[in-house]
Write a protein that holds these residues in place. Structure first.
Motif, short mmCIF file in Angstrom:
data_model
loop_
_atom_site.label_atom_id
_atom_site.label_comp_id
_atom_site.label_asym_id
_atom_site.label_seq_id
_atom_site.Cartn_x
_atom_site.Cartn_y
_atom_site.Cartn_z
N TYR A 43 69.83 59.09 100.42
CA TYR A 43 71.01 59.29 99.58
C TYR A 43 71.80 60.54 99.97
O TYR A 43 73.04 60.52 100.02
N SER A 44 71.10 61.63 100.24
CA SER A 44 71.76 62.90 100.57
C SER A 44 72.57 62.83 101.86
O SER A 44 73.43 63.68 102.10
N LYS A 45 72.33 61.80 102.68
CA LYS A 45 73.06 61.65 103.94
C LYS A 45 74.38 60.92 103.74
O LYS A 45 75.13 60.71 104.70
N GLY A 46 74.67 60.52 102.51
CA GLY A 46 75.92 59.86 102.21
C GLY A 46 75.94 58.41 102.66
O GLY A 46 74.89 57.76 102.79
N TYR A 47 77.15 57.91 102.91
CA TYR A 47 77.31 56.53 103.37
C TYR A 47 76.99 56.49 104.86
O TYR A 47 77.83 56.83 105.69
N MET A 48 75.80 56.06 105.19
CA MET A 48 75.35 56.06 106.57
C MET A 48 76.01 54.93 107.35
O MET A 48 76.26 53.85 106.82
N LYS A 49 76.30 55.21 108.62
CA LYS A 49 76.98 54.22 109.45
C LYS A 49 76.18 52.93 109.55
O LYS A 49 76.74 51.83 109.56
N ARG A 50 74.87 53.05 109.60
CA ARG A 50 74.00 51.87 109.60
C ARG A 50 72.59 52.30 109.23
O ARG A 50 72.08 53.31 109.74
N GLN A 51 71.96 51.54 108.36
CA GLN A 51 70.57 51.81 107.99
C GLN A 51 69.93 50.54 107.42
O GLN A 51 70.62 49.60 107.03
N ALA A 52 68.60 50.51 107.42
CA ALA A 52 67.86 49.39 106.85
C ALA A 52 68.00 49.44 105.33
O ALA A 52 67.85 50.50 104.72
N ILE A 53 68.30 48.30 104.71
CA ILE A 53 68.51 48.24 103.27
C ILE A 53 67.65 47.12 102.67
O ILE A 53 67.44 46.07 103.29
N PHE A 54 67.17 47.35 101.46
CA PHE A 54 66.34 46.39 100.75
C PHE A 54 66.93 46.14 99.36
O PHE A 54 67.56 47.03 98.78
N SER A 55 66.71 44.93 98.84
CA SER A 55 67.16 44.60 97.49
C SER A 55 65.94 44.36 96.63
O SER A 55 65.04 43.61 97.01
N CYS A 56 65.89 45.00 95.45
CA CYS A 56 64.76 44.83 94.54
C CYS A 56 65.18 43.87 93.42
O CYS A 56 65.94 44.24 92.52
N LEU A 57 64.68 42.64 93.47
CA LEU A 57 65.03 41.66 92.46
C LEU A 57 64.29 41.90 91.15
O LEU A 57 64.69 41.37 90.11
N THR A 58 63.25 42.70 91.18
CA THR A 58 62.54 43.06 89.95
C THR A 58 63.42 43.97 89.09
O THR A 58 63.53 43.77 87.87
N CYS A 59 64.07 44.93 89.72
CA CYS A 59 64.90 45.90 89.00
C CYS A 59 66.35 45.43 88.85
O CYS A 59 66.98 45.69 87.82
#
Length: 413
Positions: A43-59
């Motif tokens: 989060y502290s790196k801001g909007y990163m140009k590209r990174q691995a992202i996950f979606s939590c359907l539980t939350c």
């Protein structure tokens, strides 16, 4: 009893195969994660140009949030997690207002919402125009999906709007031979690419059939480019590549309409170098004023380094900004660059680990370790040089290697 031994034999793999498979799995994980070890929230790196992202359907069952690698491991362990591979210009949502009373364990000081993040149905576990999940529980043989470099959705080959699956550029082994895919939905806004030489499109080997006589057909390979202005004819089984008029078509206002003619201007066809900042337009047309054809386009397959030839004149850059395509000019946006950076991080990490281990030792111990590693490599190489590579390495073979090494050391002492 004999059947049991035969079954065990079928499952036997050589130590080389096992290590190679393990190395490939670790490398694949590093490439997807971009070398991220998953220890700190991004989060502290801001909007990163590209990174691995996950979606939590539980939350977030509505699929309206994404979390980074570290948060998926630390904050959402045991939850229903979807791996979305990579996303561009994304900031970790973990613990913000979309998660209700749930707070991020790694970084609690976050904005209420990341307004610049983009979400699609992938975050709900749906992909392609068909909206099916991946892996699809109703499909026995899971086929590889292809990702659009614009919308970043994933598509089945049969849903790309192609006339046949043969039009996906592949080599003889079936491996993809293109750098980027632009799906049919995004092809309209990217129709300006048809102004460029066909060399930016990946070539396709498409079989064509011509009648040599009433009783004989001649079949030959015709290299094409999917997404270019040279399209397959719909009226017959043959491939027709018409000669295009050098002059662009015009609308009622006398302006050239994109997507309706081939890249025929001389300047483009002579351009073999990387485009750079310039006041002179490589396209030779003001994209801001030229109406874009709204006709349904075909999916496009782009060749390696195609982004490097894109025009970077002020008008074209402004056009990219207005269409939300300015990321195409950023080399770090490409998957190839992302994976290259991951490999560099992996190599640096391995080097740092080795250096840290040696730095904690005294000079004598350090030399003993280095000498021991060298001796072990030599002994393994010598042993395997006379070993049948088709046979599996057994525990007895491993013991023999270390026994030979011990005997060698005793002779030297």
């Amino acid at each position: 009893m004999s059947d049991a031994f035969e079954e065990d034999g079928e499952n036997t793999v050589s130590i080389g195969e096992f290590l190679q498979d393990l190395e490939e799995q670790e490398l694949e994980a590093d490439l997807v994660l971009g070398g991220d070890e998953g220890k700190e929230c991004t989060y502290s790196k801001g909007y990163m140009k590209r990174q691995a992202i996950f979606s939590c359907l539980t939350c977030t069952p509505n699929g309206n949030a994404g979390v980074c690698t570290a948060c998926s491991l630390s904050c959402h362990d045991g939850h229903e997690i979807l791996e979305l591979w990579t996303k561009r210009n994304f900031r970790c949502d973990c613990g913000n207002s979309k998660f209700g009373e749930f707070f991020c364990k790694l970084d609690a000081s976050k904005d209420v919402e990341n307004t610049k993040n983009s979400y699609n149905h992938n975050f709900k576990g749906s992909y392609c125009t068909c909206g099916r999940p991946y892996p699809d529980p109703d499909v026995e043989d899971q086929l590889e999906n292809l990702q659009c470099c614009i919308c970043e959705d994933w598509f089945h080959e049969e849903h790309l709007g192609l006339e046949s699956s043969d039009m996906v550029p592949r080599d003889d082994k079936g491996e993809p031979q293109f750098e980027d895919l632009i799906c049919q939905g995004c092809a309209t806004v990217c129709s300006f690419l048809k102004l460029y030489p066909d060399s930016i499109f990946a070539p396709v080997q498409q079989q064509t059939t011509t009648n040599a006589s009433e009783d004989k057909e001649v079949v030959e390979d015709a290299p094409l480019t999917v997404g270019s202005s040279k399209e397959l004819s719909n009226g017959s089984s043959s491939v027709e590549i018409p000669v295009t008029d050098n002059s662009p078509k015009e609308d009622c206002n006398g302006k050239a309409v994109l997507g309706e003619y081939a890249a025929t201007n001389t300047l483009l066809n002579q351009c073999n170098t990387v485009a750079g900042p310039s006041t002179k337009c490589v396209v030779g047309l003001n994209l801001l004023e030229a109406p874009i054809s709204l006709e349904k386009s075909k999916s496009m397959f782009l060749s390696k380094d195609w982004r490097e030839v894109l025009c970077r004149c002020p008008n074209c850059i402004e056009f990219y900004k207005q269409k939300g395509l300015v990321f195409l000019l950023d080399k770090e946006d490409t998957i190839a660059e992302y994976e290259q950076m991951a490999k560099q991080k992996r190599a640096q990490h391995e080097q740092d680990q080795s250096a840290e281990l040696l730095n904690n030792l005294g000079h004598v111990e350090k030399m003993e370790v280095l000498t021991g590693i060298a001796d072990l490599k030599d002994e393994i190489g010598t042993y395997l040089a006379s070993f049948d590579p088709s046979k599996a390495v057994t525990s007895a073979d491993v013991h023999k290697i270390f026994e030979n090494l011990a005997q060698k050391r005793r002779r030297m002492s």
